[in-house]
Write an enzyme that holds these catalytic residues in place. Sequence first.
Site, mmCIF file in Angstrom:
data_model
loop_
_atom_site.group_PDB
_atom_site.id
_atom_site.type_symbol
_atom_site.label_atom_id
_atom_site.label_comp_id
_atom_site.label_asym_id
_atom_site.label_seq_id
_atom_site.Cartn_x
_atom_site.Cartn_y
_atom_site.Cartn_z
ATOM 1 C CG HIS A 125 16.536 27.120 -26.036
ATOM 2 N ND1 HIS A 125 16.423 25.861 -26.573
ATOM 3 C CD2 HIS A 125 17.091 27.891 -27.014
ATOM 4 C CE1 HIS A 125 16.883 25.856 -27.809
ATOM 5 N NE2 HIS A 125 17.283 27.076 -28.104
ATOM 6 C CE1 TYR A 126 12.492 24.255 -19.574
ATOM 7 C CE2 TYR A 126 10.554 25.668 -19.679
ATOM 8 C CZ TYR A 126 11.126 24.407 -19.595
ATOM 9 O OH TYR A 126 10.319 23.302 -19.521
ATOM 10 C CB THR A 127 18.853 26.938 -18.277
ATOM 11 O OG1 THR A 127 18.337 27.460 -17.039
ATOM 12 C CG2 THR A 127 19.404 28.061 -19.137
ATOM 13 C CD GLU A 155 19.242 27.109 -23.305
ATOM 14 O OE1 GLU A 155 18.355 27.256 -22.424
ATOM 15 O OE2 GLU A 155 19.400 26.057 -23.951
ATOM 16 C CG HIS A 205 14.066 23.874 -27.813
ATOM 17 N ND1 HIS A 205 14.837 23.290 -26.831
ATOM 18 C CD2 HIS A 205 14.359 23.192 -28.951
ATOM 19 C CE1 HIS A 205 15.571 22.331 -27.356
ATOM 20 N NE2 HIS A 205 15.290 22.240 -28.638
ATOM 21 C CG ASP A 215 13.028 24.556 -23.976
ATOM 22 O OD1 ASP A 215 12.643 23.476 -24.462
ATOM 23 O OD2 ASP A 215 14.108 25.087 -24.297
#
Length: 341
Positions: free
Chosen positions: A110-112, A174, A222, A232
């Site tokens: 994921h990215y935040t 993440e 994700h 993401d």
Amino acid sequence: MRKTLYIIGLSTVVFSCTSQQNAKKRQYIPRTPSVQPKTVSKTTAEKTKPKVSTEHGVDFFTTNIANAANNDNTASYGSIVSAKPAGYKIVKDYFPAIAQNFRQKYLILHYTALPDDKSITVLTQQAVSAHYLVNNTGDNEIYQLVDENKRAYHAGVSAWRADKNLNDTSIGIEIVNTGYTTDASGKRIFAPFDEAQIKKVAALVKDIATRYQIPATNILAHSDIAPTRKQDPGPLFPWKRLYDEYQIGMWYDEAAKQSFYDLAVSTDFQLQYNDPAFIFNVQTQLQKFGYALDLSGKWDDATKKTIEAFQYHFRPQNYDGILDPETYAILQALILKYPVK
């Protein structure tokens, strides 16, 4: 005369039955060997089994004694959690049973969409979490937020191939990244990842995938497992580089892709593009590869977003959600290389 024949016939029957009984009595019965085969004693079998180690009253078991090819795993990464029934003692004389495997089947990236400090706050103080957080501060630290043996709340409503609700079976990573902005035309413009972050992610994924024997087909974005909801880690995440340099995740073979591309171009790809049968076939192929997608036979919003998610991962140069011959060829090459088992 009849009486005589009756007596002769009766005598014959009696003689026949008597002969059969005698034959049964004379039947050869082999003798049972007096020397019995040796049985393996419990103590002999257990000598080859690694023991549970105890440190400060906590039990650990970190040796895999099962068949790794079958994904039957008896290693524990952390302490052994045991019951404590009142008045009784739990013993581990026969621990572990071979018939078991890891909960951790998937690795989701994921990215935040937040900076470092806010990422930490949200992932530790709110109703969302991940097992690991890769910061963007330029150091050599990776933050662990959830025990690998516990469920983190990172995947949400999700599916891949035959599995759903992937929080149950995955480890979430993440990566601190601001996500995307939208330009005047509505196109998403994604933020790049820091070089130090990519190296951290590669080392972390390699370690986790190796320990839990997570296959390439289960190392996902994700957006792969929730294509109608999520973007993401986006098209700037370097999946091909991770595949080439670290042998992480999936990627297609260029020769196979080119072969499928040439075939698509030579068969009037655009002419059949809006045919419901062709669309249905494309949706079937996306579903076969792994994406959760209804087979509508239409270029509906869900199909467009699924193609977009596919392009984020495998064709990041163009992520417009439109199936062109190159995207189609990449899909076919991936299905060929990673068939459902």
